[in-house]
Design a protein around this motif. Sequence first.
Motif, PDB file in Angstrom:
ATOM      1  N   ASP A  41      54.162  46.716  51.637  1.00 54.84           N
ATOM      2  CA  ASP A  41      55.539  46.279  51.088  1.00 54.84           C
ATOM      3  C   ASP A  41      56.163  45.165  52.002  1.00 54.84           C
ATOM      4  O   ASP A  41      56.536  44.057  51.472  1.00 54.84           O
ATOM      5  N   PHE A  42      56.348  45.677  53.012  1.00 58.30           N
ATOM      6  CA  PHE A  42      57.042  44.784  54.102  1.00 58.30           C
ATOM      7  C   PHE A  42      56.440  43.596  54.343  1.00 58.30           C
ATOM      8  O   PHE A  42      56.887  42.338  54.669  1.00 58.30           O
ATOM      9  N   VAL A  43      55.168  43.463  54.521  1.00 57.02           N
ATOM     10  CA  VAL A  43      54.283  42.407  54.889  1.00 57.02           C
ATOM     11  C   VAL A  43      54.252  41.403  53.756  1.00 57.02           C
ATOM     12  O   VAL A  43      54.308  40.207  53.890  1.00 57.02           O
ATOM     13  N   ASP A  44      53.891  41.920  52.513  1.00 58.87           N
ATOM     14  CA  ASP A  44      54.222  41.143  51.388  1.00 58.87           C
ATOM     15  C   ASP A  44      55.512  40.476  51.335  1.00 58.87           C
ATOM     16  O   ASP A  44      55.658  39.333  50.943  1.00 58.87           O
ATOM     17  N   PHE A  45      56.561  41.027  51.598  1.00 58.15           N
ATOM     18  CA  PHE A  45      57.953  40.456  51.568  1.00 58.15           C
ATOM     19  C   PHE A  45      57.826  39.441  52.704  1.00 58.15           C
ATOM     20  O   PHE A  45      58.449  38.200  52.426  1.00 58.15           O
ATOM     21  N   LEU A  46      57.367  39.704  53.887  1.00 52.76           N
ATOM     22  CA  LEU A  46      57.227  38.521  54.836  1.00 52.76           C
ATOM     23  C   LEU A  46      56.641  37.278  54.484  1.00 52.76           C
ATOM     24  O   LEU A  46      57.167  36.240  54.474  1.00 52.76           O
ATOM     25  N   PHE A  47      55.264  37.480  54.198  1.00 54.52           N
ATOM     26  CA  PHE A  47      54.711  36.323  53.485  1.00 54.52           C
ATOM     27  C   PHE A  47      55.048  35.584  52.355  1.00 54.52           C
ATOM     28  O   PHE A  47      55.068  34.573  52.060  1.00 54.52           O
ATOM     29  N   ASN A  48      55.914  36.254  51.436  1.00 51.81           N
ATOM     30  CA  ASN A  48      56.604  35.711  50.279  1.00 51.81           C
ATOM     31  C   ASN A  48      57.847  34.825  50.527  1.00 51.81           C
ATOM     32  O   ASN A  48      58.092  34.086  50.041  1.00 51.81           O
ATOM     33  N   CYS A  49      58.312  35.091  52.066  1.00 56.13           N
ATOM     34  CA  CYS A  49      59.221  34.363  52.321  1.00 56.13           C
ATOM     35  C   CYS A  49      58.814  32.973  52.388  1.00 56.13           C
ATOM     36  O   CYS A  49      59.609  31.974  52.604  1.00 56.13           O
ATOM     37  N   ARG A  90      57.333  30.898  41.862  1.00 54.93           N
ATOM     38  CA  ARG A  90      57.060  31.027  40.699  1.00 54.93           C
ATOM     39  C   ARG A  90      55.693  32.072  40.778  1.00 54.93           C
ATOM     40  O   ARG A  90      55.244  32.644  39.888  1.00 54.93           O
ATOM     41  N   THR A  91      55.336  32.612  42.197  1.00 54.01           N
ATOM     42  CA  THR A  91      54.125  33.336  42.209  1.00 54.01           C
ATOM     43  C   THR A  91      54.603  34.312  43.219  1.00 54.01           C
ATOM     44  O   THR A  91      55.563  34.022  44.089  1.00 54.01           O
ATOM     45  N   GLY A  92      54.009  35.406  43.452  1.00 62.37           N
ATOM     46  CA  GLY A  92      54.366  36.547  44.498  1.00 62.37           C
ATOM     47  C   GLY A  92      54.487  37.607  44.007  1.00 62.37           C
ATOM     48  O   GLY A  92      54.582  38.033  42.885  1.00 62.37           O
ATOM     49  N   PRO A  93      54.625  38.907  44.950  1.00 60.16           N
ATOM     50  CA  PRO A  93      54.641  40.319  44.463  1.00 60.16           C
ATOM     51  C   PRO A  93      56.127  40.695  44.119  1.00 60.16           C
ATOM     52  O   PRO A  93      57.039  39.746  44.460  1.00 60.16           O
ATOM     53  N   ASP A  94      56.401  41.753  43.681  1.00 61.67           N
ATOM     54  CA  ASP A  94      57.744  42.113  43.409  1.00 61.67           C
ATOM     55  C   ASP A  94      58.674  42.143  44.564  1.00 61.67           C
ATOM     56  O   ASP A  94      59.762  42.652  44.379  1.00 61.67           O
ATOM     57  N   GLY A  95      58.030  42.316  45.567  1.00 58.29           N
ATOM     58  CA  GLY A  95      59.061  42.045  46.912  1.00 58.29           C
ATOM     59  C   GLY A  95      59.926  41.170  46.714  1.00 58.29           C
ATOM     60  O   GLY A  95      60.929  41.133  47.455  1.00 58.29           O
ATOM     61  N   LEU A  96      59.696  40.051  46.095  1.00 57.30           N
ATOM     62  CA  LEU A  96      60.637  38.925  46.119  1.00 57.30           C
ATOM     63  C   LEU A  96      61.925  39.288  45.488  1.00 57.30           C
ATOM     64  O   LEU A  96      62.851  38.803  45.559  1.00 57.30           O
ATOM     65  N   ARG A  97      61.897  40.457  44.600  1.00 58.51           N
ATOM     66  CA  ARG A  97      63.197  40.955  43.992  1.00 58.51           C
ATOM     67  C   ARG A  97      64.158  41.214  45.006  1.00 58.51           C
ATOM     68  O   ARG A  97      65.345  41.494  44.787  1.00 58.51           O
ATOM     69  N   LEU A  98      63.687  41.657  46.255  1.00 52.13           N
ATOM     70  CA  LEU A  98      64.681  42.024  47.214  1.00 52.13           C
ATOM     71  C   LEU A  98      65.643  41.015  47.416  1.00 52.13           C
ATOM     72  O   LEU A  98      66.681  41.256  48.082  1.00 52.13           O
ATOM     73  N   LEU A  99      64.980  39.899  47.359  1.00 55.42           N
ATOM     74  CA  LEU A  99      65.993  38.615  47.848  1.00 55.42           C
ATOM     75  C   LEU A  99      66.758  37.972  46.456  1.00 55.42           C
ATOM     76  O   LEU A  99      67.701  37.451  46.740  1.00 55.42           O
ATOM     77  N   LEU A 100      65.920  38.031  45.503  1.00 57.49           N
ATOM     78  CA  LEU A 100      66.431  37.151  44.217  1.00 57.49           C
ATOM     79  C   LEU A 100      66.978  38.128  43.152  1.00 57.49           C
ATOM     80  O   LEU A 100      66.443  39.069  42.909  1.00 57.49           O
ATOM     81  N   PRO A 101      67.973  37.995  42.421  1.00 58.80           N
ATOM     82  CA  PRO A 101      68.518  38.813  41.540  1.00 58.80           C
ATOM     83  C   PRO A 101      67.807  38.695  40.298  1.00 58.80           C
ATOM     84  O   PRO A 101      67.277  37.626  39.826  1.00 58.80           O
ATOM     85  N   ASP A 102      67.867  39.945  39.417  1.00 63.57           N
ATOM     86  CA  ASP A 102      67.028  39.755  38.315  1.00 63.57           C
ATOM     87  C   ASP A 102      68.068  39.281  37.184  1.00 63.57           C
ATOM     88  O   ASP A 102      68.665  40.310  36.423  1.00 63.57           O
ATOM     89  N   ALA A 103      68.183  37.783  37.032  1.00 60.28           N
ATOM     90  CA  ALA A 103      69.055  37.430  36.056  1.00 60.28           C
ATOM     91  C   ALA A 103      68.279  37.296  34.669  1.00 60.28           C
ATOM     92  O   ALA A 103      67.182  37.109  34.356  1.00 60.28           O
TER      93      ALA A 103
END
Length: 241
Positions: A27-35, A85-98
């Motif tokens: 989960d953490f590595v996915d988050f880092l790469f999603n940055c 536009r792509t990437g795992p759910d870890g992106l939600r850690l940074l972006l609000p679910d609007a």
Amino acid sequence: MAATKMSLKLLVDQRNQAVLFAEAGKDFVDFLFNCLALPVGTIVSLLPKTGEAGSLHNLYASVENLSETYIERREKEALLNSKARTGPDGLRLLLPDAPASAPVDYYTCARNDGGYYGTPFCSLVTDSPCTRCPNCSNSMSKKLSWVAGPAVGATSTAKVPGGEGGYVTGIVTYMVMDDLVVKPMSTISCITLLNRFNVHEIGDLKEKVIDFGLDEAIKLLTASLHSKTVLTDIFSGVLTD
């Protein structure tokens, strides 16, 4: 805002008050790469208003302050509220679910309203009802209805071997270095690292288990723009606990 929390295990060199590496899961590595997939506008909107982002904040504020007289609404929204536009759910850690919303009204040729019997359907669209159709010169004043699709992040387009979502597999634990170098965890790598940093006393080492959430994510983004000791910088407050 998603309340995602990740768990990290830090190996700390207490003598030098430094993080040698973090033991992390997928989960953490996915988050880092999603940055790496985050648009610059999104990164700037998350960082503090002063400091690390420098003049980029001025550029962002300039777009915010321009009225629709000078910049089209959809272009303004795209710059200020862009999301990967792509990437795992870890992106939600940074972006609000609007909630999904239609940023712009769209129109098509008036002949599509049934008033022009026998004429072929027009597939052209515009964002201005004053536009004339380039094919038949009719007014493009028929407003289209917008239907919201599934939220971004509801499904992930990034897949790893084996069908897992995200970027990396979850079959191993990962070692994330202080400078964010990522590699699979191994005993040999750990021994090599201790030799590299001249750690001779095992008693100088201590494990710290910490939670990684939104606040830490923003600090990591900030530190990664200018630092080679990212983990030490953002977790300095817990190194002496």
